[in-house]
Design an enzyme around this catalytic site. Structure first.
Site, short mmCIF file in Angstrom:
data_model
loop_
_atom_site.label_atom_id
_atom_site.label_comp_id
_atom_site.label_asym_id
_atom_site.label_seq_id
_atom_site.Cartn_x
_atom_site.Cartn_y
_atom_site.Cartn_z
CG HIS A 63 1.43 3.80 1.39
ND1 HIS A 63 2.12 4.60 2.26
CD2 HIS A 63 2.25 3.56 0.36
CE1 HIS A 63 3.30 4.87 1.75
NE2 HIS A 63 3.42 4.26 0.60
CG ASP B 21 4.25 -1.04 -5.89
OD1 ASP B 21 4.42 -1.02 -4.66
OD2 ASP B 21 5.13 -0.72 -6.72
C1 SDX Z 1 5.41 0.47 -1.39
O1 SDX Z 1 6.44 3.07 2.64
C2 SDX Z 1 6.47 3.45 1.43
O2 SDX Z 1 6.51 4.64 1.14
C3 SDX Z 1 6.49 2.34 0.40
C4 SDX Z 1 6.34 2.78 -1.04
C5 SDX Z 1 7.53 3.55 -1.53
O3 SDX Z 1 7.37 4.35 -2.47
O4 SDX Z 1 8.66 3.27 -1.03
O5 SDX Z 1 5.18 3.57 -1.18
C6 SDX Z 1 6.21 1.57 -1.97
O6 SDX Z 1 5.94 -0.40 -0.78
C7 SDX Z 1 3.92 0.52 -1.53
C8 SDX Z 1 3.21 -0.67 -0.82
C9 SDX Z 1 3.29 -1.87 -1.76
N1 SDX Z 1 2.76 -3.09 -1.08
C10 SDX Z 1 1.62 -3.64 -1.42
O7 SDX Z 1 0.85 -3.20 -2.25
C11 SDX Z 1 1.34 -4.96 -0.70
C12 SDX Z 1 -0.11 -4.97 -0.21
N2 SDX Z 1 -0.28 -3.94 0.82
C13 SDX Z 1 0.04 -4.34 2.11
O8 SDX Z 1 0.50 -5.53 2.48
C14 SDX Z 1 -0.11 -3.27 3.16
O9 SDX Z 1 -1.12 -2.40 2.81
C15 SDX Z 1 1.16 -2.49 3.47
C16 SDX Z 1 2.27 -3.42 3.79
C17 SDX Z 1 1.52 -1.62 2.31
C18 SDX Z 1 0.85 -1.66 4.66
O10 SDX Z 1 0.63 -2.57 5.69
P1 SDX Z 1 0.01 -2.11 7.07
O11 SDX Z 1 0.55 -0.79 7.48
O12 SDX Z 1 0.07 -3.23 8.03
O13 SDX Z 1 -1.47 -1.85 6.67
P2 SDX Z 1 -2.48 -1.28 7.68
O14 SDX Z 1 -1.97 -1.26 9.07
O15 SDX Z 1 -2.94 0.00 7.09
O16 SDX Z 1 -3.63 -2.38 7.63
C19 SDX Z 1 -4.85 -2.05 8.18
C20 SDX Z 1 -5.79 -3.20 7.88
C21 SDX Z 1 -5.34 -4.55 8.37
O17 SDX Z 1 -6.50 -5.30 8.59
P3 SDX Z 1 -7.08 -5.44 10.11
O18 SDX Z 1 -6.04 -6.20 10.91
O19 SDX Z 1 -7.32 -4.05 10.64
O20 SDX Z 1 -8.36 -6.24 9.96
O21 SDX Z 1 -5.90 -3.34 6.44
C22 SDX Z 1 -5.50 -4.65 6.09
C23 SDX Z 1 -4.63 -5.15 7.20
O22 SDX Z 1 -4.68 -6.56 7.22
N3 SDX Z 1 -4.75 -4.52 4.83
C24 SDX Z 1 -5.03 -5.18 3.73
C25 SDX Z 1 -4.12 -4.73 2.77
N4 SDX Z 1 -3.31 -3.81 3.32
C26 SDX Z 1 -3.71 -3.69 4.60
N5 SDX Z 1 -5.98 -6.10 3.45
C27 SDX Z 1 -5.98 -6.57 2.19
N6 SDX Z 1 -5.13 -6.18 1.21
C28 SDX Z 1 -4.20 -5.26 1.48
N7 SDX Z 1 -3.37 -4.90 0.51
#
Ligand code: SDX
Length: 393
Positions: free
Chosen positions: A271, A328
């Site tokens: 998130h 989700d």
């Molecule tokens: C919603 O914003 C909101 O409030 C949204 C929401 C709402 O109510 O409106 O809460 C609803 O959209 C929830 C999110 C739903 N999406 C997913 O579940 C898709 C999977 N999650 C992601 O793609 C991701 O976690 C995000 C998009 C939600 C957040 O992305 P970020 O901010 O880029 O994540 P981060 O910066 O915290 O990532 C840090 C690290 C990264 O790796 P490194 O580059 O440091 O090695 O964590 C990794 C990311 O690649 N990472 C994941 C991951 N999410 C982050 N790795 C694997 N699986 C994941 N799901």
């Protein structure tokens, strides 16, 4: 470097803003709508009452709630010309673009009452959208399964009406299962607002140009469709189903995620704000067992989800990145148990988020400090250079 741009008052060019609607503490895993903790609202309120709270700022008296509910029920019907809109979509159309385009089209029927600065017209648009989105969503579903579109029955509440228009048959009376209706009502409460997320920021950005509420919400629906945002609930089911179909080997899937294989993410995890357990996910998980038991859901996939969560939460890769289940991760399992196909999961998210979009749009349009959203950039392209004629290139 991008650095922090100084914040203008109101709608800043960094896209952040001030708001009185929803409070999130990402580290502590706190979510409150107008000061009320999400767990109290999910357990004690209803979706329509929560919608009133988000939009008007206070919990309604019994008479205010009654009048709000009856105003909404008088607007659930669509213009017959708009119903014909659904004939034009291909049978297998994804319901999210169907929903966003029909919400935009809805505004064409009310062109004389869309002034964002006329309070009566903003109120009318609020009630029309709250009333008609469930009808449009049910019609998008019925179109995808080739079943007749049912007129709303205003003797039913908003959620019950939506369930009947989705699952009812013209040939026989449809009795709404109260457990099903209550479960959906609670899930809609959990989705009703979430501060400046991608789709809400989109609604505010489009509205900051003084575009009307309908087209601003339609833009929000399109943003929500993205698999990194609301589309994640659909992606979680696809992820769990593919793990199961490939033999249920969770460890090898987790290894693929950690190796950052292209397109392989732990959907439903992570998130932008919560670096702790998403309080909504905890509430959904807590009721998932009970709801799936009563609705006869896919326990195998629920068990798979719980194992996946357990492995992830004990794995350094996810712990150091503060990746926890978000709203989700478990919701799709419940929507599936309710009888909705995965394509409808994000539509259900949109129905839930609508009061938040409306509340945030109204707050933005009424804020005298709001400026048109205009984020700036750090330019990293070429320095000035002279034009060269094609013959010299
Ligand atoms: C919603 O914003 C909101 O409030 C949204 C929401 C709402 O109510 O409106 O809460 C609803 O959209 C929830 C999110 C739903 N999406 C997913 O579940 C898709 C999977 N999650 C992601 O793609 C991701 O976690 C995000 C998009 C939600 C957040 O992305 P970020 O901010 O880029 O994540 P981060 O910066 O915290 O990532 C840090 C690290 C990264 O790796 P490194 O580059 O440091 O090695 O964590 C990794 C990311 O690649 N990472 C994941 C991951 N999410 C982050 N790795 C694997 N699986 C994941 N799901």
């Amino acid at each position: 470097t991008t650095g922090m741009v100084t914040l203008d008052p109101g709608y800043t060019n960094t896209g952040s803003t001030t708001s009185k609607i929803t409070y999130i503490d990402g580290d502590a895993g706190i979510l409150r709508y107008r000061g009320y903790p999400i767990d109290q609202l999910a357990q004690q309120s209803t979706f329509i009452e929560t919608a009133y709270l988000l939009i008007y700022g206070e919990l309604p008296s019994a008479s205010d709630l009654e009048s709000f509910t009856s105003r909404i029920s008088r607007h659930t019907l669509l213009h017959e010309d708009l119903k014909r809109f659904f004939d034009g979509f291909p049978r297998d159309a994804h319901p999210m673009p169907v929903l966003s385009s029909s919400v935009s089209a809805l505004s064409t029927f009310y062109q004389d009452s869309l002034d964002p600065f006329n309070p009566e017209q903003v109120e009318l648009s609020t009630i029309r959208l709250l009333a008609k989105l469930p009808t449009l969503a049910a019609y998008a579903y019925r179109k995808s399964i080739g079943q007749p579109l049912l007129y709303p029955d205003n003797s039913l509440g908003l959620v019950e009406n939506f369930l009947r228009m989705s699952f009812g048959f013209p040939a026989e009376p449809y009795v709404v299962d109260p457990k099903l209706a209550r479960a959906l009502d609670q899930l809609l409460i959990l989705h009703a607002d979430h501060e400046q997320n991608c789709s809400t920021s989109t609604v505010r950005l489009v509205g900051s140009a003084h575009a009307n509420m309908f087209v601003s919400v339609a833009a929000g629906i399109n943003a929500l469709y993205g698999p990194l945002h609301g589309g994640a609930n659909e992606a979680v089911l696809q992820m769990l189903s593919s793990i199961r179909s490939e033999g249920g080997d969770i460890s090898s899937f987790v290894k693929r995620v950690k190796n950052k294989e292209p397109g392989v993410k732990l959907m439903g995890f992570g998130h932008r704000v919560y670096k702790n357990y998403d309080p909504r996910a905890a509430l959904v998980k807590a009721t998932a067992d009970e709801i799936l038991a009563s609705l006869g859901g896919d326990d195998e996939l629920l068990d798979l989800a719980k194992q996946l969560e357990e492995i992830a939460l004990s794995d350094e890769y996810f712990i150091e990145r503060k990746l926890y289940p978000n709203v989700d991760f478990y919701t799709g399992l419940i929507y599936k148990a309710m009888g909705f196909p995965t394509k409808m999961f994000t539509v259900l998210f949109a129905i839930g988020r609508l009061p938040g979009w409306i509340a945030q749009w109204r707050e933005m349009i009424n804020d005298p400090m709001t400026k048109i959203g205009r984020p700036r950039q750090v330019y990293t392209g070429y320095p000035e250079r002279a034009y060269t004629p094609a013959a010299d290139r």
